[in-house]
Design a protein around this motif. Structure first.
Motif, PDB file in Angstrom:
ATOM      1  N   SER A   3      42.364  59.170  41.881  1.00 51.72           N
ATOM      2  CA  SER A   3      41.977  57.775  41.871  1.00 51.72           C
ATOM      3  C   SER A   3      40.521  57.679  41.473  1.00 51.72           C
ATOM      4  O   SER A   3      39.696  58.486  41.874  1.00 51.72           O
ATOM      5  N   LEU A  27      34.185  47.542  39.019  1.00 46.17           N
ATOM      6  CA  LEU A  27      35.631  47.570  38.836  1.00 46.17           C
ATOM      7  C   LEU A  27      36.270  48.397  39.942  1.00 46.17           C
ATOM      8  O   LEU A  27      35.739  49.432  40.329  1.00 46.17           O
ATOM      9  N   LYS A  28      37.409  47.946  40.426  1.00 44.12           N
ATOM     10  CA  LYS A  28      38.196  48.738  41.370  1.00 44.12           C
ATOM     11  C   LYS A  28      39.358  49.323  40.572  1.00 44.12           C
ATOM     12  O   LYS A  28      40.176  48.584  40.042  1.00 44.12           O
ATOM     13  N   VAL A  29      39.414  50.651  40.504  1.00 44.04           N
ATOM     14  CA  VAL A  29      40.416  51.330  39.698  1.00 44.04           C
ATOM     15  C   VAL A  29      41.303  52.156  40.614  1.00 44.04           C
ATOM     16  O   VAL A  29      40.819  52.991  41.372  1.00 44.04           O
ATOM     17  N   ASP A  30      42.619  51.922  40.570  1.00 46.25           N
ATOM     18  CA  ASP A  30      43.590  52.620  41.403  1.00 46.25           C
ATOM     19  C   ASP A  30      44.529  53.367  40.481  1.00 46.25           C
ATOM     20  O   ASP A  30      45.327  52.770  39.765  1.00 46.25           O
ATOM     21  N   LEU A  31      44.462  54.705  40.495  1.00 44.32           N
ATOM     22  CA  LEU A  31      45.283  55.528  39.613  1.00 44.32           C
ATOM     23  C   LEU A  31      46.325  56.354  40.363  1.00 44.32           C
ATOM     24  O   LEU A  31      47.009  57.158  39.751  1.00 44.32           O
ATOM     25  N   ASN A  65      41.536  52.551  47.102  1.00 51.45           N
ATOM     26  CA  ASN A  65      42.638  52.069  46.280  1.00 51.45           C
ATOM     27  C   ASN A  65      42.983  50.619  46.600  1.00 51.45           C
ATOM     28  O   ASN A  65      42.347  49.978  47.422  1.00 51.45           O
ATOM     29  N   SER A  66      44.039  50.112  45.974  1.00 54.07           N
ATOM     30  CA  SER A  66      44.345  48.676  46.002  1.00 54.07           C
ATOM     31  C   SER A  66      45.030  48.180  47.272  1.00 54.07           C
ATOM     32  O   SER A  66      45.065  46.991  47.517  1.00 54.07           O
ATOM     33  N   ALA A 118      48.447  47.733  42.959  1.00 49.82           N
ATOM     34  CA  ALA A 118      48.228  48.048  41.544  1.00 49.82           C
ATOM     35  C   ALA A 118      49.554  48.261  40.817  1.00 49.82           C
ATOM     36  O   ALA A 118      49.568  48.460  39.604  1.00 49.82           O
TER      37      ALA A 118
END
Length: 170
Positions: A3, A27-31, A65-66, A118
């Motif tokens: 993430s 930015l909030k990035v959830d991978l 994460n989201s 996400a």
């Protein structure tokens, strides 16, 4: 796959008449896909009672994460949808709990389908067996390791009737 979490994007434009001032955006990035942890009953375990709770923790592994999408969580017991209580753990993780009452003896299957905000979807399945001939003892008291009095309260629940219960003083 990891993430990215919170990322800062810095940008500007180079123009013929000069450079634009630098701008920034968080930015909030959830991978990553959430996972099930701390589930009960454990996989392939044997339960000696017909009334208990089925529970699981839905873990957004990286805490930036989201979060879990409550409306997309589904739990099935033996292929049938069951109701459950959804507990949000902060803004990210979640716990779910289903009360089982009067379940039959034999093998049972649990499956949980879930996703995060996400859109990462995941599912988890496991099995357990109910065997009422399994003897269980629940020691309520004594509940301390050390007593200063020679009289120690004893409170024990047994899952079935026994002919003899013996307490040994070591």
């Amino acid at each position: 796959e990891e993430s990215a979490g919170d990322l800062e994007l810095n940008y500007w434009r180079n123009l013929q008449c000069g450079n634009e001032t630098e701008q920034s955006k968080l930015l909030k990035v959830d991978l990553t896909t959430p996972n099930i942890t701390n589930f009960y009953p454990e996989h392939n375990s044997i339960i000696g009672k017909t009334n208990f709770n089925i529970s699981a923790h839905i873990d957004e592994f990286y805490q930036s994460n989201s979060g879990i999408n409550k409306s997309n969580v589904k739990m099935k017991l033996d292929g049938n949808n069951v109701s459950f209580v959804f507990y949000q753990s902060g803004d990210i993780d979640a716990d779910i709990d289903h009360i089982v009452s009067g379940i039959s003896e034999g093998m049972h299957n649990i499956s949980i389908n879930f996703s995060d905000n996400a859109g990462h979807n995941n599912s988890f399945s496991w099995s357990f067996t109910v065997n009422l001939s399994l003897f269980e003892i629940d020691v309520i008291e004594p509940n301390q390791n050390f007593y200063s009095d020679k009289k120690v309260p004893i409170n024990i629940n047994l899952s079935m009737e026994v002919d003899k219960l013996q307490i040994k003083d070591n």
